[in-house]
Write a protein that holds these residues in place. Structure first.
Motif, PDB file in Angstrom:
ATOM      1  N   LYS A 194      -3.730  -6.625   6.103  1.00 43.67           N
ATOM      2  CA  LYS A 194      -2.669  -6.995   5.123  1.00 43.67           C
ATOM      3  C   LYS A 194      -2.485  -8.725   5.228  1.00 43.67           C
ATOM      4  N   GLU A 241      -7.561  -1.916  10.093  1.00 39.94           N
ATOM      5  CA  GLU A 241      -6.451  -0.710   9.866  1.00 39.94           C
ATOM      6  C   GLU A 241      -5.174  -1.259  10.585  1.00 39.94           C
ATOM      7  N   CYS A 273      -8.311   4.710   3.495  1.00 38.44           N
ATOM      8  CA  CYS A 273      -7.727   3.222   3.112  1.00 38.44           C
ATOM      9  C   CYS A 273      -9.105   2.473   3.468  1.00 38.44           C
TER      10      CYS A 273
HETATM   11  S1  SF4 Z   1      -0.521   1.512   6.635  1.00 41.08           S
HETATM   12 FE1  SF4 Z   1      -2.489  -0.103   6.520  1.00 41.08          FE
HETATM   13  S2  SF4 Z   1      -4.228   1.226   7.085  1.00 41.08           S
HETATM   14 FE2  SF4 Z   1      -2.694   2.856   6.836  1.00 41.08          FE
HETATM   15  S3  SF4 Z   1      -3.188   3.346   4.570  1.00 41.08           S
HETATM   16 FE3  SF4 Z   1      -1.647   1.501   4.698  1.00 41.08          FE
HETATM   17  S4  SF4 Z   1      -2.690  -0.455   4.318  1.00 41.08           S
HETATM   18 FE4  SF4 Z   1      -4.199   1.143   5.249  1.00 41.08          FE
END
Ligand code: SF4
Length: 450
Positions: free
Chosen positions: A301, A176, A168
């Motif tokens: 996000k 994260e 990611c």
């Molecule tokens: S949950 Fe959050 S950190 Fe994990 S892959 Fe999805 S966007 Fe990335």
């Protein structure tokens, strides 16, 4: 973390207590939620048997409660993807549960000769069934990569899980999601020697599906997903990168599977692109309803898109896909994580039920996975234990009842609903929905419809 009176009881006493308080939630579904939030241990003999069946593929996250380096029995290579509970003293119907490894769990799978049983605190819970590996798990692509790496199946064979980007671009503690171990899991899998492709090419996916399509009749859906792309990957934006996969799959195998895509909340134009290439279901996961917790637990996000815009985009996507085909996930239980979460189950349920009401009143169909604190995630590193079982049981009730209130059909792309029929393995929400009308016996139906 465990705050209720029931939390101090041994596991089956807590299950008994909640079964008594919530008689409309089947006991097998309560046990399933308990297994998902606490994980399960395996005896040496049980692992010997399990190693002959379909193994855990680590399809995206670890979903374990210890890191691989602490698995003294090499459980990571020998445990199965899922188990099916059946029978036992309470006569469980078949209930499929994802395997989350935790050698310290009070739930243990033990061998009785050549058969397996689940015990809790030494008490029998049920028999345990395993699934045979599909033939294609023994096959490789022309470049030597195992199909289990490129296109594993979960949900008892129903869903092909295509994590095309195993990392990611939200990176480090400030970006994260706090409950997610995708990047750390990738590192530990590579270190352990597992073939684990970081970016799967479109050609690899199509080649794997050629083999699967020619040998398998059980899979009915696929999910294309992976980490978020905040900049670009292979010179492509998030939507450009992920749309290539359903586009190629639908060109080669039109309508063969229900195509689902799990990516961020995209603009309406970007969502239209996913629909145009043939995706049928869109999952813009919102993870947690409460704004403050979204901004804390999903900081990347929140920073790149923002809470309100995320919600707006979900509703925008409903205009493109049809609301019933927009199925955003949330991670059930993180509302109660330390140090930022709610202090009580009542507050957590009230907040999440508000989110369910909001989306379902628009015809959008959220769903959830049960949180287990993975030790390599930020919340795991904070020393979090799981959310109380009472929270999960009350959530099942709130979810089922809110769907019924808004007369929503069971979500598409999850197999059949209903106890004994559901295959969705990382939450019991499908187990507690009513069975399809065609599957109900006369005794199940209300009197006026018999
Ligand atoms: S949950 Fe959050 S950190 Fe994990 S892959 Fe999805 S966007 Fe990335």
């Amino acid at each position: 973390m465990l705050s209720s009176v029931a939390a101090s009881l041994p596991p089956l006493a807590e299950v008994n207590e909640l079964s008594r308080r919530f008689p409309d939630i089947p006991r097998a579904a309560i046990v399933k939620e308990d297994l998902l939030r606490r994980g399960m241990a395996w005896s040496h003999e049980a692992l010997e048997i399990a190693a002959r069946f379909k193994p855990k593929a680590y399809f995206i996250f670890s979903f374990d409660m210890v890191p691989i380096e602490q698995m003294e029995q090499n459980e990571n290579t020998r445990a199965p993807e899922e188990i099916r509970l059946v029978g036992g003293p309470d006569g469980f119907p078949p209930v499929v549960v994802s395997v989350r490894l935790n050698p310290a769990s009070p739930y243990r799978v033990e061998a009785r000769g050549e058969t397996l049983v689940l015990e809790a605190g030494g008490q029998m819970v049920s028999s345990v069934e395993l699934q045979q590996s599909p033939d294609y798990y023994r096959r490789t692509l022309a470049n030597g990569k195992p199909i289990m790496d490129i296109a594993p199946t979960i949900e008892w064979g129903y869903l092909l899980y295509l994590t095309t980007f195993r990392l990611c671009q939200y990176f480090g503690a400030r970006e994260e999601c706090q409950f997610c171990d995708i990047n750390e899991n990738y590192r530990q899998q590579k270190k352990s020697g597992r073939p684990y492709t970081s970016v799967k090419s479109v050609e690899e996916i199509v080649e794997a599906l050629e083999i699967i399509a020619s040998t398998d009749s059980e899979s009915e859906a696929y999910t294309v997903t992976g980490g978020s792309i905040t900049g670009n990957l292979d010179g492509l934006s998030e939507v450009e990168f992920y749309a290539r996969y359903p586009e190629a799959i639908e060109k080669r195998f039109p309508g063969r599977w229900i195509g689902k895509v799990v990516v961020q909340a995209l603009t309406k134009e970007e969502v239209r692109r996913l629909k145009d290439v043939g995706a049928q279901i869109y999952h813009p996961n919102y993870e947690v309803w409460d704004r403050r917790l979204f901004e804390t637990l999903c900081a990347g996000k929140a920073r790149y898109i923002g809470h309100d815009e995320w919600v707006r985009r979900i509703l925008g996507a409903a205009e493109v896909f049809g609301p019933e085909n927009v199925i955003p996930n949330f991670v059930a239980g993180i509302e109660l994580s330390r140090p930022h979460g709610f202090a009580t189950v009542d507050e957590a349920i009230a907040s999440t039920a508000e989110g369910l009401e909001f989306f379902m009143s628009h015809g959008v169909s959220p769903r959830f996975t049960t949180w287990c604190p993975e030790p390599l995630s930020a919340l795991g590193k904070e020393g979090n234990g799981p959310a109380p079982l009472e929270y999960h049981v009350r959530l099942l009730r709130a979810y089922r009842d809110t769907r019924a209130k808004h007369r929503l059909a069971p979500p598409r792309g999850y197999g059949e609903p209903g106890l004994g029929r559901a295959v969705f393995s990382v939450s019991a929400f499908m187990d507690v929905l009513p069975p399809l009308e065609s599957d109900r016996t006369a005794a199940d139906r209300p009197l006026e419809s018999v």
